[in-house]
Design a protein around this motif. Structure first.
Motif, mmCIF file in Angstrom:
data_model
loop_
_atom_site.group_PDB
_atom_site.id
_atom_site.type_symbol
_atom_site.label_atom_id
_atom_site.label_comp_id
_atom_site.label_asym_id
_atom_site.label_seq_id
_atom_site.Cartn_x
_atom_site.Cartn_y
_atom_site.Cartn_z
ATOM 1 N N ARG A 174 0.837 -1.201 0.000
ATOM 2 C CA ARG A 174 0.000 0.000 0.000
ATOM 3 C C ARG A 174 0.872 1.251 0.000
ATOM 4 N N GLU A 175 1.990 1.205 0.771
ATOM 5 C CA GLU A 175 2.883 2.356 0.853
ATOM 6 C C GLU A 175 3.519 2.653 -0.507
ATOM 7 N N THR A 176 3.908 1.588 -1.217
ATOM 8 C CA THR A 176 4.519 1.767 -2.539
ATOM 9 C C THR A 176 3.506 2.314 -3.530
ATOM 10 N N VAL A 177 2.274 1.808 -3.460
ATOM 11 C CA VAL A 177 1.205 2.313 -4.324
ATOM 12 C C VAL A 177 1.010 3.810 -4.096
ATOM 13 N N SER A 178 0.978 4.223 -2.836
ATOM 14 C CA SER A 178 0.792 5.642 -2.518
ATOM 15 C C SER A 178 1.931 6.480 -3.104
ATOM 16 N N ARG A 179 3.153 5.948 -3.019
ATOM 17 C CA ARG A 179 4.298 6.692 -3.540
ATOM 18 C C ARG A 179 4.228 6.836 -5.058
ATOM 19 N N GLU A 180 3.872 5.756 -5.747
ATOM 20 C CA GLU A 180 3.812 5.800 -7.210
ATOM 21 C C GLU A 180 2.625 6.622 -7.700
ATOM 22 N N ILE A 181 1.532 6.599 -6.955
ATOM 23 C CA ILE A 181 0.376 7.430 -7.297
ATOM 24 C C ILE A 181 0.754 8.905 -7.213
ATOM 25 N N LYS A 182 1.576 9.251 -6.215
ATOM 26 C CA LYS A 182 2.036 10.633 -6.083
ATOM 27 C C LYS A 182 2.790 11.073 -7.341
ATOM 28 N N ILE A 183 3.602 10.170 -7.900
ATOM 29 C CA ILE A 183 4.348 10.486 -9.122
ATOM 30 C C ILE A 183 3.391 10.692 -10.290
ATOM 31 N N LEU A 184 2.376 9.810 -10.402
ATOM 32 C CA LEU A 184 1.378 9.949 -11.473
ATOM 33 C C LEU A 184 0.613 11.266 -11.345
ATOM 34 N N LYS A 185 0.347 11.660 -10.104
ATOM 35 C CA LYS A 185 -0.329 12.939 -9.877
ATOM 36 C C LYS A 185 0.559 14.101 -10.296
ATOM 37 N N GLU A 186 1.853 14.008 -9.945
ATOM 38 C CA GLU A 186 2.794 15.075 -10.291
ATOM 39 C C GLU A 186 2.934 15.231 -11.798
ATOM 40 N N LYS A 187 2.763 14.117 -12.526
ATOM 41 C CA LYS A 187 2.809 14.173 -13.986
ATOM 42 C C LYS A 187 1.469 14.596 -14.576
ATOM 43 N N ARG A 188 0.512 14.865 -13.705
ATOM 44 C CA ARG A 188 -0.830 15.291 -14.097
ATOM 45 C C ARG A 188 -1.536 14.270 -14.989
ATOM 46 N N LEU A 189 -1.301 12.999 -14.657
ATOM 47 C CA LEU A 189 -1.949 11.911 -15.391
ATOM 48 C C LEU A 189 -3.224 11.449 -14.697
ATOM 49 N N ILE A 190 -3.256 11.552 -13.360
ATOM 50 C CA ILE A 190 -4.411 11.071 -12.603
ATOM 51 C C ILE A 190 -4.744 12.019 -11.462
ATOM 52 N N GLU A 191 -5.940 11.802 -10.909
ATOM 53 C CA GLU A 191 -6.360 12.431 -9.665
ATOM 54 C C GLU A 191 -7.087 11.379 -8.850
ATOM 55 N N PHE A 192 -7.055 11.489 -7.523
ATOM 56 C CA PHE A 192 -7.767 10.561 -6.654
ATOM 57 C C PHE A 192 -8.739 11.348 -5.793
ATOM 58 N N SER A 193 -9.982 10.885 -5.710
ATOM 59 C CA SER A 193 -10.977 11.558 -4.889
ATOM 60 C C SER A 193 -11.980 10.548 -4.354
ATOM 61 N N ARG A 194 -11.865 10.221 -3.058
ATOM 62 C CA ARG A 194 -12.831 9.335 -2.398
ATOM 63 C C ARG A 194 -13.040 8.027 -3.161
ATOM 64 N N SER A 195 -11.978 7.292 -3.345
ATOM 65 C CA SER A 195 -12.011 5.986 -4.026
ATOM 66 C C SER A 195 -12.484 6.090 -5.475
ATOM 67 N N ARG A 196 -12.305 7.259 -6.055
ATOM 68 C CA ARG A 196 -12.591 7.450 -7.477
ATOM 69 C C ARG A 196 -11.314 7.924 -8.143
ATOM 70 N N LEU A 197 -10.787 7.102 -9.014
ATOM 71 C CA LEU A 197 -9.555 7.424 -9.714
ATOM 72 C C LEU A 197 -9.902 8.060 -11.053
ATOM 73 N N ILE A 198 -9.378 9.242 -11.287
ATOM 74 C CA ILE A 198 -9.648 9.971 -12.530
ATOM 75 C C ILE A 198 -8.394 9.935 -13.398
ATOM 76 N N ILE A 199 -8.499 9.338 -14.589
ATOM 77 C CA ILE A 199 -7.406 9.336 -15.550
ATOM 78 C C ILE A 199 -7.660 10.483 -16.508
#
Length: 211
Positions: A174-199
């Protein structure tokens, strides 16, 4: 599958009684002999195993008009997987012998199943998960989830999924997922909001899959 094949499958399973399952209810338990082959009319069912460490590893998520378990039905192999209702589910269950008789009489159905495996990129997906790093594995799982769970519009998509589920689907912590999601967010590829992943851009996400 084409409309003709889908109609044949729907007609075949329509002769069997509807069965309903609540979210979180087990449809098939690991090591149990399945009651038959299930055809999913509504909702989503996840297929998973429990590791020796006790972790849940999600292998696949079935969506409406798919049927399972194919390995058991075609090969009489032991069922080692759990099938759990990810949402409320409506399904029909056909006896294995009747299902086998049906598909043997419909060779075009088997051909379509083979085409689906390659069209959905299953082999490529396995490559990403086996050869890629944590970032690539996560990106590959998100990209695959778009085709199963995604509400796609104008090149973007919304997926009802949590970080916990992504960890289960990728086999990373889970910790690794959170870290990699942060990178995807920084690249403006995704957003996360209340268990809804926006690509934001599916094509740009696809480019991240290059190993």
């Amino acid at each position: 599958m084409n409309d003709g094949i889908n109609k044949k499958i729907e007609t075949f399973f329509s002769q069997f009684k509807r069965q309903t399952y609540k979210k979180g209810e087990i449809v098939i338990r690991a090591d149990d002999d399945p009651k038959g082959v299930f055809y999913l009319e509504e909702g989503y069912v996840k297929k998973y195993v429990i590791s020796k460490k006790g972790d849940e590893l999600t292998l696949y998520i079935f969506k409406p008009t798919l049927f399972f378990p194919l390995g058991w039905s075609l090969n009489k192999s032991k069922n080692n997987y759990f099938y759990e209702a990810r949402t409320s589910v409506i399904a029909r269950c056909a006896p294995r012998d009747k299902f086998i008789e049906f598909i043997k009489s419909e060779p075009d159905l088997l051909f379509e199943l083979i085409k689906r495996i390659h069209r959905d990129g299953l082999l490529a997906h396995m490559t990403y998960l086996m050869a890629g790093n944590a970032y690539t594995r996560l990106a590959a799982e998100i990209y695959a989830a778009v085709k199963i769970l995604g509400e796609v519009k104008n090149g973007s998509a919304i997926i009802p999924i949590s970080e916990k589920e992504l960890a289960s689907m990728t086999g990373i912590t889970r910790e690794t997922v959170s870290r990699e999601i942060k990178i995807l967010k920084e690249k403006r590829l995704i957003e996360f909001s209340r268990s809804r992943l926006i690509i934001k851009n599916i094509k740009k996400l696809e480019k991240e899959l290059i190993i």
